[in-house]
Design an enzyme around this catalytic site. Structure first.
Site, short mmCIF file in Angstrom:
data_model
loop_
_atom_site.label_atom_id
_atom_site.label_comp_id
_atom_site.label_asym_id
_atom_site.label_seq_id
_atom_site.Cartn_x
_atom_site.Cartn_y
_atom_site.Cartn_z
CB SER A 26 3.11 -13.44 -0.19
OG SER A 26 2.95 -12.06 -0.37
NE ARG A 30 3.24 -16.34 -4.36
CZ ARG A 30 2.78 -15.10 -4.23
NH1 ARG A 30 2.06 -14.78 -3.16
NH2 ARG A 30 3.02 -14.19 -5.15
N GLY A 97 -6.42 -8.49 -3.96
CA GLY A 97 -5.89 -8.43 -5.31
C GLY A 97 -4.93 -9.57 -5.59
NE ARG A 125 -7.75 -3.39 -4.77
CZ ARG A 125 -7.58 -4.36 -3.88
NH1 ARG A 125 -6.51 -5.12 -3.93
NH2 ARG A 125 -8.49 -4.56 -2.96
CD GLN A 172 -0.72 -8.75 -6.66
OE1 GLN A 172 -1.41 -8.23 -7.53
NE2 GLN A 172 -0.86 -8.45 -5.38
CG ASP A 323 2.45 -4.88 0.14
OD1 ASP A 323 1.81 -4.22 -0.70
OD2 ASP A 323 2.54 -6.13 0.11
CE LYS A 350 1.08 -3.02 -4.16
NZ LYS A 350 1.20 -4.50 -4.15
NE ARG A 354 -1.64 -0.02 0.26
CZ ARG A 354 -1.33 -1.29 0.31
NH1 ARG A 354 -0.16 -1.70 -0.15
NH2 ARG A 354 -2.16 -2.16 0.81
NE ARG A 397 0.10 -4.44 2.84
CZ ARG A 397 0.37 -5.50 3.60
NH1 ARG A 397 0.79 -5.32 4.83
NH2 ARG A 397 0.22 -6.73 3.13
#
Length: 441
Positions: A26, A30, A97, A125, A172, A323, A350, A354, A397
Site C-alpha cells: 500500500s 502511494r 486493483g 473486478r 481504495q 487481506d 477482491k 476470496r 493471497r
C-alpha cells in the site's frame, strides 16, 4: 504469467531464523504516485518490487514522471499536481486493483484522456465504486458492463471538489477521492463509516499537504483537504508489509518447534487487526524494537509455535485485516474450537471471490466450514487435514494461504498455481524454504 503448481509438505523441524518481508504494498503504490505529483526529487528506500508495484511505476512514467532504480533505491522526479501528461498508450495495471482505483482519482482531475486495462483477474473486478463518485467532479468514465476494465477516463483539469460518504469501508475508494481532490479547487471531504488504513493521509502529510481528520460519533472518520495543493518531494522509507508478514507468522504459529523473528514490519494500528486476533487466539507473539520510520510505526515480530483456540472476530475489525482473512481462516482450521469471522462482504470483490475461494481451500483439505450471510464459520481441527488441491483463481493471497495450510497439515497440499505470488511477495517460496519449509515444484 506461466502457471507454477507446487506441493507442500509438513515441516517436522519447525520454522526458525530471522527474516524480512518485502516492503508494504500500500505504501509502495502511494509513494510512487505522490512522488510523481510532487515538485522535486524523491528517493524511496525499501520499495516493494513486486509486479503490482512495478505496474504503478510504469504507469507514472507513462504519465510523465521520471523514475529510475539504482540498486535498492528508487528515484522519482515529479512533475507537480496538474502537470501529468497524456499517456501515449493504454495503461496496463496488471493484477493490481489498488493501483487502478487510486490512479482513477489522479486521472480524473488531470486534463487528459487515458485508458486503463489489466489482466484477466483485474478485468473481472468492479470499478464502479470509484467511477460513481469521481464522475461527479466533471470527469467522464466509460467501462464495460458492470464498471469493469478496460476503462476510458476523460479527465477534467478544472475538477470540482467532492464531498462523499462511503457506503462501505474502503481505503481504495477513500484514497481515490482524496487524490482527485489534490487538483480540485475547494474542499474535498470523505466520510468513512469505519476507519480504514490511513496510508494516503499519512503520506500526503509527509509530502506537505494539510489533511484534517476528525473522528465521527459512530467511530468513523471525516477527512478533509483543500485543493489545489503543492506536494514537495520528501524521501520515503517503506516498512515491511504487515499483510505479507502474516504468512510466515501464521505458519510459525501452526508448525511445532517454530521460533521466528520477522524484522521491520509496519505496525500502523489500522493494519494490525490480524495481530490482535491472533493474540486473542493465544498466539505467542511479541513486538520488539518498536520505532517510527517515515511517519509509520515499525517493529520486529517474535513468533513461536502456539496452541490456538477459536475466536469470534467482530465485523468492525475487518478494515484493519481485510487481506489477512484467508490465512486467518487457515489458522482457525488448526485451532481448538469454533471460530466465526464476521462481516466479510468485501472479500467477495477482491482478486477473486476470496470468501468462496477460502471456503474451497479449507473444504478440499478436510476442514469444516459454513457461510452464514457474510460470516465465515470454521470448525477447529477434528481429524487429519490436507491432501487436497487448492484452486487459487490467480489470487496471490490464496496461493500463500494454501502453502501455509500445507506446512501444518498431516497430508501434503497441492497448489494449482503460485506464479501470482510474485505480484506482492517476490521470493516467497525461497524465503519459506530457507526457514525450514518443504515446498517443492
Amino acid at each position: 504469467m506461466q502457471a507454477r503448481p507446487l506441493t507442500v509438505s509438513a515441516s517436522p523441524k519447525g520454522l526458525s531464523g530471522r527474516t524480512r518481508v518485502p516492503g508494504d504494498k500500500s505504501i509502495s503504490h502511494r509513494s510512487l504516485m505522490l512522488a510523481s505529483l510532487a515538485h522535486g526529487r524523491t528517493h524511496v528506500y525499501g520499495l516493494l518490487e513486486g509486479e503490482d508495484v512495478l505496474r504503478t511505476a510504469d504507469a507514472m512514467r507513462a504519465l510523465g514522471a521520471t523514475i529510475t532504480r539504482d540498486g535498492a533505491v528508487w528515484t522519482i522526479d515529479g512533475r507537480g499536481v496538474g502537470e501529468l501528461t497524456e499517456p501515449a498508450d493504454v495503461l496496463d495495471m496488471g493484477n493490481s486493483g489498488t493501483a487502478a482505483r487510486l490512479l482513477s482519482g489522479i486521472l480524473s482531475s488531470h486534463k487528459m484522456n487515458s485508458v486503463m486495462t489489466g489482466d484477466a483477474s483485474l478485468r473481472s473486478r468492479p470499478m464502479r465504486r470509484v467511477m460513481d463518485p469521481l464522475s461527479k467532479n466533471g470527469s467522464e468514465f466509460l467501462a464495460r458492463e458492470g464498471g469493469r476494465l478496460p476503462m476510458a477516463v476523460r479527465g477534467d483539469g478544472q475538477a470540482k471538489p467532492l464531498e462523499y460518504r462511503l457506503p462501505v469501508a474502503s481505503a481504495q475508494v477513500k484514497s481515490a477521492v482524496l487524490l482527485a481532490g489534490l487538483n480540485a479547487v475547494g474542499k474535498t471531504v470523505v466520510e468513512e463509516p469505519v476507519a480504514t488504513r490511513d496510508h494516503t493521509e499519512n503520506m500526503l502529510r509527509h509530502f506537505g499537504v494539510d489533511v484534517d481528520v476528525s473522528v465521527l460519533d459512530a467511530g468513523g472518520r471525516r477527512i478533509e483537504l483543500t485543493g489545489p495543493v503543492k506536494l514537495t518531494a520528501r524521501d520515503v522509507t517503506v516498512p515491511g508489509d504487515p499483510s505479507s508478514s502474516a504468512f510466515p507468522l501464521v505458519a510459525a504459529l501452526l508448525v511445532p518447534g517454530s521460533d521466528l523473528l520477522i524484522e521491520n514490519v509496519g505496525l500502523n494500528p489500522l493494519r494490525t487487526g490480524l495481530f490482535t486476533t491472533l493474540l486473542e487466539m493465544g498466539a505467542d507473539l511479541t513486538i520488539e524494537n518498536e520505532r517510527v520510520e517515515g511517519g509509520e510505526p515499525v517493529g520486529d515480530l517474535r513468533v513461536r509455535h502456539s496452541k490456538l483456540k477459536g475466536v469470534d472476530v467482530p465485523p468492525e475489525r475487518a478494515p484493519s485485516m481485510i487481506d489477512e482473512y484467508p490465512v486467518l481462516a487457515v489458522a482457525c482450521a488448526f485451532a481448538e474450537g469454533s471460530s466465526r469471522l464476521r462481516g466479510l462482504e468485501e472479500l467477495r470483490v477482491k482478486e477473486s471471490d476470496r470468501l468462496a475461494a477460502t471456503v474451497s481451500l479449507l473444504d478440499v483439505n478436510g476442514a469444516e466450514t459454513e457461510v452464514v450471510g457474510d460470516d465465515l464459520i470454521v470448525q477447529g481441527f477434528r481429524g487429519p487435514l490436507g491432501g487436497g488441491t487448492v484452486t487459487t483463481h490467480m489470487d496471490h493471497r490464496l496461493a500463500m494461504s494454501g502453502i501455509v495450510f500445507g506446512l501444518a497439515a498431516q497430508k501434503p497440499v497441492h497448489i494449482d498455481d503460485t506464479a501470482f505470488i510474485e505480484t506482492s511477495f517476490p521470493g516467497f517460496v525461497d524465503l519459506m524454504n530457507a526457514l525450514g519449509a518443504d515446498i517443492r515444484a
